[in-house]
Design a protein around this motif. Structure first.
Motif, mmCIF file in Angstrom:
data_model
loop_
_atom_site.group_PDB
_atom_site.id
_atom_site.type_symbol
_atom_site.label_atom_id
_atom_site.label_comp_id
_atom_site.label_asym_id
_atom_site.label_seq_id
_atom_site.Cartn_x
_atom_site.Cartn_y
_atom_site.Cartn_z
ATOM 1 N N ALA A 57 0.991 -1.515 0.000
ATOM 2 C CA ALA A 57 -0.070 0.466 -0.134
ATOM 3 C C ALA A 57 0.667 1.296 -0.065
ATOM 4 O O ALA A 57 2.176 0.944 0.749
ATOM 5 N N THR A 58 0.979 2.321 -0.856
ATOM 6 C CA THR A 58 1.226 3.232 -0.626
ATOM 7 C C THR A 58 0.705 4.028 0.139
ATOM 8 O O THR A 58 -0.496 4.804 0.140
ATOM 9 N N THR A 59 1.625 4.949 0.777
ATOM 10 C CA THR A 59 1.498 6.480 2.008
ATOM 11 C C THR A 59 1.485 7.577 1.992
ATOM 12 O O THR A 59 2.913 7.428 1.131
ATOM 13 N N GLU A 60 -0.054 8.187 1.125
ATOM 14 C CA GLU A 60 0.960 9.327 1.326
ATOM 15 C C GLU A 60 1.403 10.306 2.372
ATOM 16 O O GLU A 60 0.602 10.250 3.117
ATOM 17 N N PRO A 61 2.553 11.329 2.084
ATOM 18 C CA PRO A 61 3.146 11.760 3.100
ATOM 19 C C PRO A 61 1.405 12.890 3.940
ATOM 20 O O PRO A 61 1.221 13.765 2.731
ATOM 21 N N ALA A 62 1.311 13.205 4.747
ATOM 22 C CA ALA A 62 0.304 14.454 5.102
ATOM 23 C C ALA A 62 0.837 15.760 5.238
ATOM 24 O O ALA A 62 1.763 15.779 5.417
ATOM 25 N N THR A 63 -0.196 16.451 4.765
ATOM 26 C CA THR A 63 0.260 17.936 4.513
ATOM 27 C C THR A 63 0.677 17.629 5.720
ATOM 28 O O THR A 63 -0.029 17.958 6.647
ATOM 29 N N PRO A 64 1.184 19.173 5.929
ATOM 30 C CA PRO A 64 1.996 19.626 7.303
ATOM 31 C C PRO A 64 0.859 20.840 7.827
ATOM 32 O O PRO A 64 0.402 21.132 7.045
ATOM 33 N N ALA A 65 0.899 21.095 9.128
ATOM 34 C CA ALA A 65 -0.095 22.248 9.389
ATOM 35 C C ALA A 65 1.329 23.670 9.337
ATOM 36 O O ALA A 65 2.410 23.270 9.172
ATOM 37 N N VAL A 66 0.154 24.921 8.985
ATOM 38 C CA VAL A 66 0.881 25.747 9.428
ATOM 39 C C VAL A 66 1.596 26.319 10.581
ATOM 40 O O VAL A 66 0.735 25.290 11.554
ATOM 41 N N THR A 67 2.504 26.502 10.119
ATOM 42 C CA THR A 67 3.309 27.177 11.946
ATOM 43 C C THR A 67 3.106 28.889 11.444
ATOM 44 O O THR A 67 3.100 29.577 11.244
ATOM 45 N N LEU A 68 2.222 28.901 12.774
ATOM 46 C CA LEU A 68 1.675 30.116 13.430
ATOM 47 C C LEU A 68 1.989 30.278 14.874
ATOM 48 O O LEU A 68 1.498 29.615 15.960
ATOM 49 N N PRO A 69 2.505 31.068 15.933
ATOM 50 C CA PRO A 69 2.612 30.870 17.450
ATOM 51 C C PRO A 69 1.442 31.399 17.945
ATOM 52 O O PRO A 69 0.513 31.653 17.410
ATOM 53 N N ASP A 70 1.478 30.327 18.815
ATOM 54 C CA ASP A 70 -0.224 30.403 19.301
ATOM 55 C C ASP A 70 -0.560 31.767 20.458
ATOM 56 O O ASP A 70 0.274 32.395 20.815
ATOM 57 N N HIS A 71 -1.610 32.629 19.934
ATOM 58 C CA HIS A 71 -2.128 33.357 20.343
ATOM 59 C C HIS A 71 -2.942 33.027 21.174
ATOM 60 O O HIS A 71 -4.129 34.248 21.585
ATOM 61 N N THR A 72 -3.104 31.757 22.348
ATOM 62 C CA THR A 72 -4.133 31.898 22.913
ATOM 63 C C THR A 72 -4.616 32.560 24.093
ATOM 64 O O THR A 72 -3.061 32.247 24.862
ATOM 65 N N GLY A 73 -5.326 33.137 24.553
ATOM 66 C CA GLY A 73 -5.315 33.999 25.967
ATOM 67 C C GLY A 73 -4.761 35.619 25.066
ATOM 68 O O GLY A 73 -4.972 36.439 25.958
ATOM 69 N N ARG A 74 -4.780 35.690 23.853
ATOM 70 C CA ARG A 74 -4.052 37.391 23.448
ATOM 71 C C ARG A 74 -5.325 37.595 22.406
ATOM 72 O O ARG A 74 -6.601 37.140 22.832
ATOM 73 N N ASP A 75 -5.677 39.174 22.059
ATOM 74 C CA ASP A 75 -6.795 39.598 21.344
ATOM 75 C C ASP A 75 -6.837 39.518 20.111
ATOM 76 O O ASP A 75 -5.217 39.338 19.812
#
Length: 216
Positions: A57-75
């Motif tokens: 079975a051929t396994t396609e590589p997963a698309t990586p998620a974008v990279t952005l600093p976490d802004h949870t708790g900020r405005d």
């Protein structure tokens, strides 16, 4: 000489007879080994069909998620500016609903940041609530209507009617049939202390009084 010829003929006859017996015996002897050989021959077993090897079975590589600093708790205003500066697509959604927010205040708090392959999602609290779902302001209690007080007739007695008087005397009492009415109430109508419908009109002597229209 004549005797040898005869003996030779007899010998030939004897040989011929012996040959017939041997031929019969030899035929039987030949058949038995053949039969034994056929009986001892093992039965042919079917050759198993080779199973083709399964293709890996051929396994396609997963698309990586974008990279952005976490802004949870900020405005959310700063979070949006950071996504724009990084050229990352962003979405602002209302917490707990999954709906996209049409508008939001820049100083609203980011409850959660979700980075995905297609962009980043910021969740903000719903109107009037914080990220924990609590109300930001305690609503004022709904006032309980006070029971209607009984109004007197203006003559010192206590009224026994419904108390639903549209017009009252300067003292705040319901009018009664026959009472004088104020100059400002001339020509107007209201309910009296007993629930009767009164009109401020002049009597037979020209004095303005409240009357239910019943003579007597």
């Amino acid at each position: 000489m004549p005797v040898r010829i005869r003996l030779r003929g007899l010998a030939a006859s004897a040989l011929a007879l012996a040959g017939c017996g041997d031929a019969s015996t030899g035929a039987q002897a030949d058949e038995r080994p053949a039969t034994a050989t056929a009986a001892q021959s093992p039965s042919a077993s079917p050759t198993p069909t080779p199973t083709p090897a399964e293709a890996p079975a051929t396994t396609e590589p997963a698309t990586p998620a974008v990279t952005l600093p976490d802004h949870t708790g900020r405005d959310v205003g700063g979070a949006v500016l950071a996504a724009k500066a990084a050229h990352i697509d962003y979405t602002v959604r209302l917490q707990g609903t999954g709906r996209q927010a049409a508008t939001w205040d820049l100083d609203e708090e980011v409850c959660e940041q979700i980075d995905g392959p297609d962009g980043v999602t910021f969740t903000v609290p719903r109107d009037g609530r914080d990220c924990a779902g609590r109300l930001l302001h305690t609503p004022d209690p709904v006032p309980t209507p006070a029971p209607e007080r009984m109004k007197d007739t203006g003559t010192g007695g206590t009224g026994g009617g419904t108390g639903a008087c549209e017009l009252t005397s300067p003292a705040g009492n319901c009018y009664a049939d026959g009472q004088f009415c104020a100059k400002k109430h001339r020509g107007l109508s209201t309910h009296g202390r007993g629930g009767e419908y009164l009109t401020c009109e002049p009597d037979s002597g020209g004095t303005w009084r409240w009357s239910d229209g019943v003579v007597g």
